[in-house]
Design a protein around this motif. Structure first.
Motif, mmCIF file in Angstrom:
data_model
loop_
_atom_site.group_PDB
_atom_site.id
_atom_site.type_symbol
_atom_site.label_atom_id
_atom_site.label_comp_id
_atom_site.label_asym_id
_atom_site.label_seq_id
_atom_site.Cartn_x
_atom_site.Cartn_y
_atom_site.Cartn_z
ATOM 1 N N CYS A 90 0.947 -1.144 0.186
ATOM 2 C CA CYS A 90 0.133 -0.062 0.130
ATOM 3 C C CYS A 90 0.855 1.026 -0.007
ATOM 4 C CB CYS A 90 -1.057 0.049 1.391
ATOM 5 S SG CYS A 90 -2.216 -1.144 1.118
ATOM 6 N N LYS A 114 -7.465 2.043 1.924
ATOM 7 C CA LYS A 114 -6.727 0.905 1.557
ATOM 8 C C LYS A 114 -6.384 0.196 2.879
ATOM 9 C CE LYS A 114 -2.457 3.772 1.853
ATOM 10 N NZ LYS A 114 -1.583 4.361 1.260
ATOM 11 N N VAL A 115 -6.042 -0.975 2.726
ATOM 12 C CA VAL A 115 -5.940 -2.042 4.032
ATOM 13 C C VAL A 115 -4.474 -2.731 3.514
ATOM 14 C CG1 VAL A 115 -6.566 -3.739 5.345
ATOM 15 C CG2 VAL A 115 -8.250 -2.127 4.825
ATOM 16 N N ARG A 116 -3.613 -2.582 4.511
ATOM 17 C CA ARG A 116 -2.534 -3.482 4.258
ATOM 18 C C ARG A 116 -2.822 -4.991 4.410
ATOM 19 N NH1 ARG A 116 2.038 -1.200 8.307
ATOM 20 N NH2 ARG A 116 3.214 -3.088 7.321
ATOM 21 N N LEU A 117 -2.015 -5.813 3.779
ATOM 22 C CA LEU A 117 -2.282 -7.128 3.825
ATOM 23 C C LEU A 117 -1.158 -7.889 3.962
ATOM 24 C CD1 LEU A 117 -4.737 -7.714 0.776
ATOM 25 C CD2 LEU A 117 -5.291 -7.455 3.315
ATOM 26 N N ARG A 122 -4.133 -11.587 4.749
ATOM 27 C CA ARG A 122 -4.834 -11.395 5.817
ATOM 28 C C ARG A 122 -4.592 -10.113 6.409
ATOM 29 N NH1 ARG A 122 -2.910 -16.552 7.782
ATOM 30 N NH2 ARG A 122 -1.049 -15.620 8.624
ATOM 31 N N ASN A 123 -5.740 -9.212 6.908
ATOM 32 C CA ASN A 123 -5.120 -7.667 7.369
ATOM 33 C C ASN A 123 -3.970 -7.422 8.149
ATOM 34 O OD1 ASN A 123 -7.410 -7.206 5.699
ATOM 35 N ND2 ASN A 123 -8.784 -6.702 7.383
ATOM 36 N N THR A 125 -3.441 -4.263 9.179
ATOM 37 C CA THR A 125 -3.973 -3.001 10.120
ATOM 38 C C THR A 125 -5.275 -3.122 9.767
ATOM 39 O OG1 THR A 125 -3.990 -1.708 7.959
ATOM 40 C CG2 THR A 125 -2.064 -1.691 9.428
ATOM 41 N N GLU A 126 -6.069 -3.042 10.944
ATOM 42 C CA GLU A 126 -7.605 -3.127 11.138
ATOM 43 C C GLU A 126 -8.151 -1.999 10.713
ATOM 44 O OE1 GLU A 126 -9.437 -6.040 11.311
ATOM 45 O OE2 GLU A 126 -7.831 -7.060 11.884
ATOM 46 N N PRO A 128 -8.716 1.197 7.966
ATOM 47 C CA PRO A 128 -8.336 1.282 6.797
ATOM 48 C C PRO A 128 -7.862 2.815 6.745
ATOM 49 C CG PRO A 128 -10.741 0.532 6.816
ATOM 50 C CD PRO A 128 -10.167 0.873 8.152
ATOM 51 N N CYS A 205 -1.986 -5.325 -0.822
ATOM 52 C CA CYS A 205 -3.091 -4.054 -0.563
ATOM 53 C C CYS A 205 -4.220 -4.424 -0.711
ATOM 54 C CB CYS A 205 -2.361 -2.689 -1.044
ATOM 55 S SG CYS A 205 -3.208 -1.358 -0.509
ATOM 56 N N ARG A 206 -5.363 -4.081 0.009
ATOM 57 C CA ARG A 206 -6.675 -4.117 -0.723
ATOM 58 C C ARG A 206 -7.276 -2.630 -0.685
ATOM 59 N NH1 ARG A 206 -10.339 -8.017 0.712
ATOM 60 N NH2 ARG A 206 -8.734 -8.811 2.248
#
Length: 387
Positions: A90, A114-117, A122-123, A125-126, A128, A205-206
């Motif tokens: 991310c 964005k959310v780090r994976l 799996r996440n 960081t919870e 975003p 990255c989500r």
């Protein structure tokens, strides 16, 4: 009173001349087993088709129409997406939205997170983090730089020249038209982007949310590097890193234009592209068709359908391009309207009468054919017996 009754009976009896359905005498009627069977079958057919016509009358029919789109050209269309990058951190991702002239669209409303994976999806960081769109910038290295007494230029300059900083090595390579591999340059081991690659190695990255774009042809892309404009060109600064350092493999969980329809299937939902190597430019050429749905109670919903063509190419090594995900979209001048309609009562009655009359007529013909054939066969059998 007797005279009045007689005149009334005479008046009613005059209607007998208009009777188109003359009744044969009971003595002249012939009932047959075949006629009874045809009557039963015809009755079953009439009842079945009448029930089918009644169900069709009660149900709503959706009619499709096509006409020129007359909606305002300054209308904003939301692009909704949910994309997972398997091995692109991310920290390296930027999002840009441009029109057909490659100019950044202005005054864009967006809500993108964005959310780090981790490497398993799996996440990390919870909570975003929000991403800004069209943030043109150039990052300057702020890390501690190793400065040798007379650093090597790695063959980019003649012997005797010194390249003591990472920027000097980059400039020397740029003069030669070479690509710098920062991982092999001693002066660049503390470069900010090298630190980012090391710190977020094997991360994904989500990215999800929506962005409102003008109703003109353009593109939005998610790519690594610092974006900036130069000579009316939109470019990304990869800080001399090789494009193969960025693996943009991804899964598109959802991509749509306009209002979401719960029962609508979108062509890119669930698609995955993973070649297990970096430096790939993923391009999606999308043809967007404005669509409206008008319910039976005159409630209208406006959205968009689209078709897509996918293209991939390797960049670097003399091939122009940028690793990342690019959606090139174009709006059709035609609109599709889906309208709910119900059959009118008069049409239902006409169809019902046609079913009853048609089956009755066909059944009469079949019965007449069977009866006549039976008589002919019986007469021939009797003649053969007499002969």
């Amino acid at each position: 009173l007797q005279r009045v009754d007689l005149s009334r009976m005479g008046f009613l009896s005059s209607f007998r001349n208009f009777d188109a359905y003359s009744k044969p005498l009971e003595d002249f009627r012939i009932r047959t087993a075949s006629g009874g069977l045809v009557t039963v079958l015809a009755t079953i057919a009439i009842v079945g088709l009448a029930i089918s016509e009644a169900i069709s009358y009660l149900n709503v029919e959706v009619v499709e129409q096509l006409f020129v789109d007359s909606t305002a050209s300054d209308e904003r269309v939301p692009i909704n997406f949910h994309i997972v990058f398997h091995r692109l951190p991310c920290a390296l991702v930027t999002i840009d939205v441009m029109d057909v002239s490659s100019d950044n669209q202005v005054d864009i409303e967006h809500d993108i997170l964005k959310v780090r994976l981790d490497s398993n999806g799996r996440n990390i960081t919870e909570v975003p983090l929000k991403i800004d769109v069209n943030q043109n910038k150039t990052t300057v290295s702020t890390g501690d730089v190793t400065t040798p007494k007379c650093g090597s230029c790695y063959g980019a300059l003649p012997d005797g020249n010194c390249c003591n900083t990472c920027e000097e090595v980059k400039e020397a390579y740029q003069l030669k038209g070479w690509q710098v591999n920062l991982e092999q340059v001693e002066q660049c081991k503390n470069d900010e982007w090298m630190k980012l690659l090391r710190e977020h190695k094997n991360e994904g990255c989500r990215i999800y949310g929506s962005v409102n774009v003008s109703k003109v042809a353009g593109n939005f892309h998610i790519a690594p590097g610092d974006p900036f404009r130069t000579l009316r060109a939109h470019v990304h600064d990869l800080h001399s890193l090789d494009p193969s350092s960025f693996d943009c493999a991804h899964t598109i969980d959802h991509l749509s234009f306009g209002t979401h329809w719960p029962d609508k299937d979108y062509p890119l939902d669930g698609s995955t592209h993973d070649e297990h190597k970096g430096g790939i430019m993923y391009q999606y050429y999308v043809k967007v068709v404005p669509t409206a749905y008008r319910s039976i109670d005159e409630q209208s919903t406006h959205s968009h359908q689209f078709s897509v063509t996918t293209h991939r190419k390797m960049v670097g090594g003399g091939v122009s391009g940028l690793p990342g995900l690019f959606v090139q979209y174009e709006f059709s001048p035609l609109m599709v309207l889906y309208e709910e309609r119900r059959t009118s009562p008069s049409t239902f009655l006409v169809n019902l009468c046609a079913i009853i009359g048609g089956i009755f007529t066909v059944a009469s013909l079949i019965d007449s054919f069977i009866y006549s054939g039976h008589r002919v066969i019986t007469e021939k059998m009797n003649l053969n017996k007499l002969g």
